[in-house]
Design an enzyme around this catalytic site. Structure first.
Site, short mmCIF file in Angstrom:
data_model
loop_
_atom_site.label_atom_id
_atom_site.label_comp_id
_atom_site.label_asym_id
_atom_site.label_seq_id
_atom_site.Cartn_x
_atom_site.Cartn_y
_atom_site.Cartn_z
CE1 TYR A 199 74.87 -25.28 19.44
CE2 TYR A 199 76.24 -24.84 17.40
CZ TYR A 199 75.35 -25.87 18.20
OH TYR A 199 75.44 -27.03 17.80
CE1 TYR A 201 78.49 -26.26 13.78
CE2 TYR A 201 76.21 -26.30 14.48
CZ TYR A 201 77.56 -26.72 14.55
OH TYR A 201 77.82 -27.71 15.37
NE ARG A 238 78.89 -31.85 12.70
CZ ARG A 238 78.06 -32.52 13.74
NH1 ARG A 238 78.11 -31.65 14.85
NH2 ARG A 238 77.37 -33.61 13.43
CG HIS A 278 73.69 -30.89 15.24
ND1 HIS A 278 74.37 -30.24 14.21
CD2 HIS A 278 74.28 -30.63 16.44
CE1 HIS A 278 75.15 -29.48 14.79
NE2 HIS A 278 75.37 -29.91 16.20
CG HIS A 280 74.64 -30.66 20.83
ND1 HIS A 280 75.80 -31.23 20.57
CD2 HIS A 280 74.64 -29.40 20.09
CE1 HIS A 280 76.51 -30.72 19.41
NE2 HIS A 280 75.78 -29.46 19.04
#
Length: 234
Positions: free
Chosen positions: A106, A145, A155, A158, A160
């Site tokens: 991110y 990640y 994780r 995905h 959000h």
């Protein structure tokens, strides 16, 4: 932890439990006492009707066109509908997305793991559903990640989602996963949700809406209420 009050019922649509010990952060944030009822005020239950685009600015539906060049990674289309418990479309609903880049990182100061940033990918967008409750984004498939929940924790890939209905108090947050991801079965966040409900968080690959020589396509419908509701706060 026997004194922790549980506010989850599977018949409510399979939303995550407030306490799921395998998902470590829920141990600290789950309630220890009965909830206190606090009725919403008028400013919380009313909001800008039909003017979300004026409040939030123009839609940002193509996350690959926000910078000087194309971002790295597999271009995808993510689309679907927002529906109520009876399958009726929910129009004029803000749908926001945010995600990691193709390397699983991110753009955020707290994300410091050793994966490259992409100067051409911010990873955030928003649209307002049309009269048929439809939304559509063009983006890059995010990477998996690591996270610090447990040793060698990763994780799944995905995206959000945040939905904002007729007022600010109606905000709902969830995550969309991709079919066939082996990390889903061992992810503590996913395992905090009943298995049947986890399936509602997995998008569906759709060749009909895939664009030739451009982008693969995934369908993700979001059901707001009822027994088939999309799990929220996943």
């Amino acid at each position: 932890m026997a004194d922790v009050i549980e506010y989850y019922r599977e018949e409510d649509g399979g939303h995550p439990a407030s306490l799921s010990p395998g998902y470590r952060s829920t141990v600290a944030r789950s309630p220890r006492r009965p909830l206190i009822h606090m009725p919403h005020t008028l400013t919380e239950v009313t909001g800008p009707k039909g003017v979300w685009d004026q409040l939030m600015g123009p839609a940002v539906m193509d996350l690959t066109k926000q910078h000087k060049a194309e971002p790295l990674g597999q271009r995808i289309i993510v689309s679907g509908r927002v529906l109520d418990e009876n399958g009726r479309p929910v129009p004029n609903t803000v749908v926001e997305v945010w995600q990691a880049n193709a390397a699983g990182r991110y753009i955020h100061k707290k994300d410091q793991w050793n994966a490259p940033l992409d100067p051409n990918f911010t990873g955030a967008g928003h649209v307002v559903t049309d009269d048929q409750g439809r939304y559509r984004f063009v983006t890059i498939k995010p990477g998996a990640y690591p996270w610090k929940n447990h040793p060698n924790a990763w994780r799944p890939e995905h995206i959000h989602f945040s939905l904002l209905g007729p007022a600010f108090a109606t905000r709902l947050v969830t995550q969309m996963y991709f079919p066939g991801d082996p990390l889903i079965a061992i992810d503590p966040i996913c395992q905090a949700i009943p298995a049947a409900a986890v399936e509602r968080l997995v998008s569906r690959f759709d060749i009909e809406t895939t664009e030739d020589h451009y982008a693969l396509s995934y369908i993700f419908d979001i059901v707001l209420r009822g027994r088939h509701a999309t799990p929220m706060e996943a």
